[in-house]
Design a protein around this motif. Structure first.
Motif, PDB file in Angstrom:
ATOM      1  N   THR A  50      15.727  37.789  10.220  1.00  0.00           N
ATOM      2  CA  THR A  50      16.524  38.937  10.693  1.00  0.00           C
ATOM      3  C   THR A  50      17.497  38.544  11.790  1.00  0.00           C
ATOM      4  OG1 THR A  50      14.826  39.484  12.308  1.00  0.00           O
ATOM      5  CG2 THR A  50      14.669  40.523  10.146  1.00  0.00           C
ATOM      6  N   GLY A  51      17.406  37.304  12.262  1.00  0.00           N
ATOM      7  CA  GLY A  51      18.288  36.849  13.334  1.00  0.00           C
ATOM      8  C   GLY A  51      17.697  37.028  14.725  1.00  0.00           C
ATOM      9  N   GLN A  52      16.519  37.631  14.824  1.00  0.00           N
ATOM     10  CA  GLN A  52      15.886  37.834  16.121  1.00  0.00           C
ATOM     11  C   GLN A  52      15.270  36.532  16.614  1.00  0.00           C
ATOM     12  OE1 GLN A  52      13.122  40.968  15.164  1.00  0.00           O
ATOM     13  NE2 GLN A  52      14.454  42.513  16.135  1.00  0.00           N
ATOM     14  N   PRO A  53      15.371  36.221  17.920  1.00  0.00           N
ATOM     15  CA  PRO A  53      14.755  35.003  18.458  1.00  0.00           C
ATOM     16  C   PRO A  53      13.238  35.097  18.357  1.00  0.00           C
ATOM     17  CG  PRO A  53      15.549  36.383  20.226  1.00  0.00           C
ATOM     18  CD  PRO A  53      16.048  37.024  18.956  1.00  0.00           C
ATOM     19  N   LYS A  54      12.605  33.956  18.205  1.00  0.00           N
ATOM     20  CA  LYS A  54      11.154  33.902  18.072  1.00  0.00           C
ATOM     21  C   LYS A  54      10.580  33.091  19.235  1.00  0.00           C
ATOM     22  CE  LYS A  54       7.197  34.612  16.070  1.00  0.00           C
ATOM     23  NZ  LYS A  54       6.612  35.963  16.094  1.00  0.00           N
ATOM     24  N   GLU A  55       9.724  33.737  20.006  1.00  0.00           N
ATOM     25  CA  GLU A  55       9.123  33.110  21.185  1.00  0.00           C
ATOM     26  C   GLU A  55       7.788  32.462  20.796  1.00  0.00           C
ATOM     27  OE1 GLU A  55       7.691  34.317  25.752  1.00  0.00           O
ATOM     28  OE2 GLU A  55       8.272  35.872  24.304  1.00  0.00           O
ATOM     29  N   GLY A  56       7.459  31.361  21.508  1.00  0.00           N
ATOM     30  CA  GLY A  56       6.148  30.739  21.359  1.00  0.00           C
ATOM     31  C   GLY A  56       6.003  29.861  20.125  1.00  0.00           C
ATOM     32  N   VAL A  57       7.079  29.394  19.578  1.00  0.00           N
ATOM     33  CA  VAL A  57       7.028  28.509  18.397  1.00  0.00           C
ATOM     34  C   VAL A  57       6.944  27.064  18.889  1.00  0.00           C
ATOM     35  CG1 VAL A  57       8.217  27.731  16.325  1.00  0.00           C
ATOM     36  CG2 VAL A  57       8.304  30.157  17.007  1.00  0.00           C
ATOM     37  N   PHE A  58       6.037  26.300  18.298  1.00  0.00           N
ATOM     38  CA  PHE A  58       5.833  24.913  18.685  1.00  0.00           C
ATOM     39  C   PHE A  58       6.821  24.029  17.930  1.00  0.00           C
ATOM     40  CE2 PHE A  58       3.697  20.792  18.683  1.00  0.00           C
ATOM     41  CZ  PHE A  58       3.310  20.679  20.019  1.00  0.00           C
ATOM     42  N   VAL A  59       7.577  23.158  18.709  1.00  0.00           N
ATOM     43  CA  VAL A  59       8.581  22.257  18.126  1.00  0.00           C
ATOM     44  C   VAL A  59       8.259  20.840  18.590  1.00  0.00           C
ATOM     45  CG1 VAL A  59      11.036  21.737  17.905  1.00  0.00           C
ATOM     46  CG2 VAL A  59      10.291  24.119  18.182  1.00  0.00           C
TER      47      VAL A  59
ATOM     48  N   GLU B 192       7.649  13.680  21.440  1.00  0.00           N
ATOM     49  CA  GLU B 192       7.847  14.720  22.462  1.00  0.00           C
ATOM     50  C   GLU B 192       7.632  16.076  21.817  1.00  0.00           C
ATOM     51  OE1 GLU B 192       8.218  14.077  25.551  1.00  0.00           O
ATOM     52  OE2 GLU B 192       8.670  11.911  25.416  1.00  0.00           O
ATOM     53  N   GLU B 193       7.269  17.090  22.630  1.00  0.00           N
ATOM     54  CA  GLU B 193       7.025  18.425  22.083  1.00  0.00           C
ATOM     55  C   GLU B 193       7.482  19.486  23.080  1.00  0.00           C
ATOM     56  OE1 GLU B 193       2.383  18.979  23.535  1.00  0.00           O
ATOM     57  OE2 GLU B 193       2.787  18.348  21.477  1.00  0.00           O
ATOM     58  N   ALA B 194       7.695  20.720  22.574  1.00  0.00           N
ATOM     59  CA  ALA B 194       8.137  21.860  23.401  1.00  0.00           C
ATOM     60  C   ALA B 194       7.824  23.152  22.659  1.00  0.00           C
ATOM     61  CB  ALA B 194       9.619  21.758  23.710  1.00  0.00           C
ATOM     62  N   THR B 195       7.895  24.284  23.343  1.00  0.00           N
ATOM     63  CA  THR B 195       7.735  25.598  22.718  1.00  0.00           C
ATOM     64  C   THR B 195       8.935  26.458  23.086  1.00  0.00           C
ATOM     65  OG1 THR B 195       6.465  26.381  24.628  1.00  0.00           O
ATOM     66  CG2 THR B 195       5.217  25.553  22.749  1.00  0.00           C
ATOM     67  N   THR B 196       9.239  27.416  22.229  1.00  0.00           N
ATOM     68  CA  THR B 196      10.409  28.276  22.454  1.00  0.00           C
ATOM     69  C   THR B 196      10.103  29.323  23.522  1.00  0.00           C
ATOM     70  OG1 THR B 196       9.707  29.737  20.677  1.00  0.00           O
ATOM     71  CG2 THR B 196      11.235  27.980  20.098  1.00  0.00           C
ATOM     72  N   ASP B 197      11.165  29.714  24.232  1.00  0.00           N
ATOM     73  CA  ASP B 197      11.027  30.752  25.266  1.00  0.00           C
ATOM     74  C   ASP B 197      11.301  32.123  24.656  1.00  0.00           C
ATOM     75  OD1 ASP B 197      13.759  30.886  24.946  1.00  0.00           O
ATOM     76  OD2 ASP B 197      14.245  29.886  26.838  1.00  0.00           O
ATOM     77  N   SER B 198      11.452  33.144  25.493  1.00  0.00           N
ATOM     78  CA  SER B 198      11.630  34.511  25.002  1.00  0.00           C
ATOM     79  C   SER B 198      12.940  34.683  24.248  1.00  0.00           C
ATOM     80  CB  SER B 198      11.572  35.490  26.178  1.00  0.00           C
ATOM     81  OG  SER B 198      12.587  35.178  27.119  1.00  0.00           O
ATOM     82  N   PHE B 199      13.898  33.754  24.416  1.00  0.00           N
ATOM     83  CA  PHE B 199      15.165  33.829  23.694  1.00  0.00           C
ATOM     84  C   PHE B 199      15.147  32.914  22.460  1.00  0.00           C
ATOM     85  CE2 PHE B 199      16.154  34.891  28.084  1.00  0.00           C
ATOM     86  CZ  PHE B 199      16.802  36.104  27.917  1.00  0.00           C
ATOM     87  N   GLY B 200      13.967  32.356  22.172  1.00  0.00           N
ATOM     88  CA  GLY B 200      13.849  31.475  21.005  1.00  0.00           C
ATOM     89  C   GLY B 200      14.357  30.064  21.244  1.00  0.00           C
ATOM     90  N   ARG B 201      14.708  29.718  22.485  1.00  0.00           N
ATOM     91  CA  ARG B 201      15.291  28.421  22.775  1.00  0.00           C
ATOM     92  C   ARG B 201      14.210  27.402  23.111  1.00  0.00           C
ATOM     93  NH1 ARG B 201      19.449  30.779  27.123  1.00  0.00           N
ATOM     94  NH2 ARG B 201      17.394  31.254  28.005  1.00  0.00           N
TER      95      ARG B 201
END
Length: 575
Positions: free
Chosen positions: A504-513, A524-533
């Motif tokens: 839908t285009g909405q950012p997704k928070e808490g996704v493991f990358v 290396e690893e990171a998780t998305t913030d409230s803006f999906g970044r």
């Protein structure tokens, strides 16, 4: 009647109504030789003469009344006034009998009242067969009417400057003023003020004098204990009393006066203060020692509340005791100026508005390291604290402190060139005795570690993607020493940044990358913030990474079954 010589007299019938009847002539001598038919007697009528002695010239406003008395009851009344241009009066054709003669002076404003006072304003007169003369009425003075709200002493300054003392009672009253002209009435009351004084009145134009209380005197005493060495100190100008309204607003500063008659008993000097107030006012009296040249005295209690509720002389404000305040003297060693000394209450004071833990007073040390704090109330114990930025102070006695100057480490962090702006760097400082402190540098790559005790320290700078030279700095810091340390940061890795969104285009928070380099084994690893970044840090130059969304067995991370694209390849270069 037989012939002969006779004396004829008329006698009234002996009755109460006729006992005062007299006839004229009193008798007639006759020689009876033949019938006598022309003998006549008539009821006596005489004139009553008198005069008025006036303070000034008599006038036509003087009225005289002649009242006939019979059996103690007033009967008919005759009135007359003075003869023209003189002080004489006359009642004509007055039958013999008992009379009461009255005199009064009435003005046109109050014709029914007598506004003159007399030695005697009534005289009883027995009228016989002969005219009555030599009746004299003497004017004593002039009536002045007063209405007073209170009893008070007073005096009148008369036109000849003489002084007439008098006592005025509460309510209505009349005073006889013996001298004519303009007078000044002065009211003398030690505790009530009746407003403007004097009150002027004139006997020629008498008016009702109103005396009403305007202000009430409130007074109190301060008992100064001079058993301490205050005997040679002039307290007269130093002790003042501040008056406040019940809401705390200031009204007045009241000076005090010594009461010598009560002083020097048991080492006490008495000072009195007073103020004039309105009925119904509420006050808070706060005594104060305004001296700046000596130790100050304190007051027990520190204030009194007082209400002016009685319409009359007020009760005295309860007395206040004053004595030398408590002073604390101490020092800091070695001598250190401008050390902040804080005096804290160790209990609740009955006299000062202090509770346990409240700051009673503050001061600073002098150039020789000494301090002098006060005045303080003696009913509680006090605690003393000392502090100064960059110093460590340790209490060695009730009012003494040992002082040690603390050290400082100034950190400067530079990039590969001096103008490069670096992000915040973690600075880790450790030392002997288990000391450890982690801080973050500010803008411009600077930071200061303050208040450090003398010891050996180790300092490291840490920031992912950067290498620092030197990696660790050993510092031997002496007391009060300030050391500067420099780090040079070199970038050795980079970041990959991106975002994760839903269909839908909405950012997704808490996704493991994750970013994985299979050839070189980097990860290396990171998780998305409230803006999906997300930001993957520490990617090594010269390496290829595969970036993908992965699932983790973690309830806090978002569950993702599939992502598009499945992965993204990134080559990291040196520039």
């Amino acid at each position: 009647v037989s012939t002969g010589e006779y004396r004829l007299s008329v006698l009234p019938v002996d009755s109460e109504g006729s006992s005062n009847l007299l006839f004229s002539p009193g008798y007639i001598d006759v020689n009876v030789k033949c019938p006598l038919l022309d003998v006549e007697f008539s009821q006596s009528q005489v004139n009553v003469h008198g005069k008025i002695l006036c303070k000034e010239k008599c006038n036509q406003n003087i009225l005289l009344l002649l009242v006939r008395l019979a059996g103690g009851v007033k009967h008919e009344t005759k009135t007359t006034s003075l003869e023209q241009d003189n002080a004489n009066f006359v009642f004509t054709k007055v039958f013999p009998g008992k009379y009461r003669l009255e005199v009064k002076h009435s003005s046109s404003k109050a014709p029914a009242n007598d506004d003159w006072c007399w030695d005697e304003n009534t005289l009883d007169v027995d009228v016989g067969n002969d005219d009555v003369t030599n009746i004299v009425f003497v004017q004593k003075g002039y009536w002045i009417e007063l209405v007073s709200s209170h009893d008070t002493e007073a005096y009148i300054r008369q036109p000849d400057s003489s002084k007439l003392e008098l006592l005025i009672k509460e309510g209505s009253q009349r005073m006889c003023i013996e001298t004519p002209g303009q007078h000044e009435l002065y009211l003398v009351n030690s505790c009530i003020s009746f407003g403007t004084s004097p009150i002027v009145f004139d006997t020629q134009n008498p008016v009702l004098v109103h005396i009403s209380a305007k202000k009430y005197l409130v007074r109190g005493e301060i008992h100064v204990d001079i058993s301490s060495p205050l005997e040679e100190i002039d307290l007269l100008e130093d002790i003042v009393v501040d008056a406040f309204k019940s809401n705390g607003s200031s009204i007045d500063e009241i000076s005090t006066m010594p009461v010598f008659a009560k002083s020097y008993q048991n080492g006490i000097t008495v000072f009195e203060y007073s103020t004039w107030t309105d009925l119904g006012e509420d006050f808070i009296f706060v005594p104060r020692d305004s001296s700046t040249r000596r130790k100050k005295i304190l007051f027990y209690p520190s204030r009194h509340q007082f209400s002016v509720s009685a319409s009359g002389c007020q009760d005295a404000v309860p007395s206040i005791t004053a004595k030398m305040g408590l002073y604390l003297e101490g020092s800091v060693s070695p001598a250190t100026p401008d050390v902040r000394i804080t005096i804290l209450a160790a209990g609740n004071s009955k006299y000062a508005m202090l509770k346990k833990g409240d700051i009673a007073t503050e001061t600073k040390t002098n150039s020789d390291g000494s301090f002098f704090a006060g005045p303080l109330y003696e009913d509680i114990v006090y605690e003393v604290e000392a502090s100064k930025a960059g110093y460590h102070l340790k209490q060695t006695g009730p009012y003494s402190f040992a002082c040690q100057k603390l050290g400082q480490i100034l950190v400067h962090i530079y990039g590969e060139n001096d103008t490069e702006m670096l992000p915040a760097v973690l600075l880790s400082l450790s030392g002997e005795g288990g000391y450890r402190k982690n801080s973050v540098s500010g803008s411009g790559g600077t930071f200061s570690f303050d208040n450090l005790f003398p010891r050996s320290y180790y300092l490291r700078a840490l920031l992912k993607e950067y290498k620092f030279t030197p990696s660790t700095v050993a510092i031997d810091l002496n007391s009060g020493e300030s050391r500067a340390v420099e780090f040079r940061a070199t970038r050795v890795a980079f970041s990959a940044m991106g975002s994760v969104t839903l269909l839908t285009g909405q950012p997704k928070e808490g996704v493991f990358v994750e970013a994985r380099s299979e050839s070189r084994g980097y990860y290396e690893e990171a998780t998305t913030d409230s803006f999906g970044r997300f930001r993957l840090r520490g990617l090594v130059p010269g390496s290829s990474y595969s970036i993908r969304v992965v699932a983790k067995d973690n309830l806090r991370l978002a569950a993702v079954e599939r992502a598009s694209p499945e992965s993204v390849s990134v080559d990291v270069s040196h520039s």
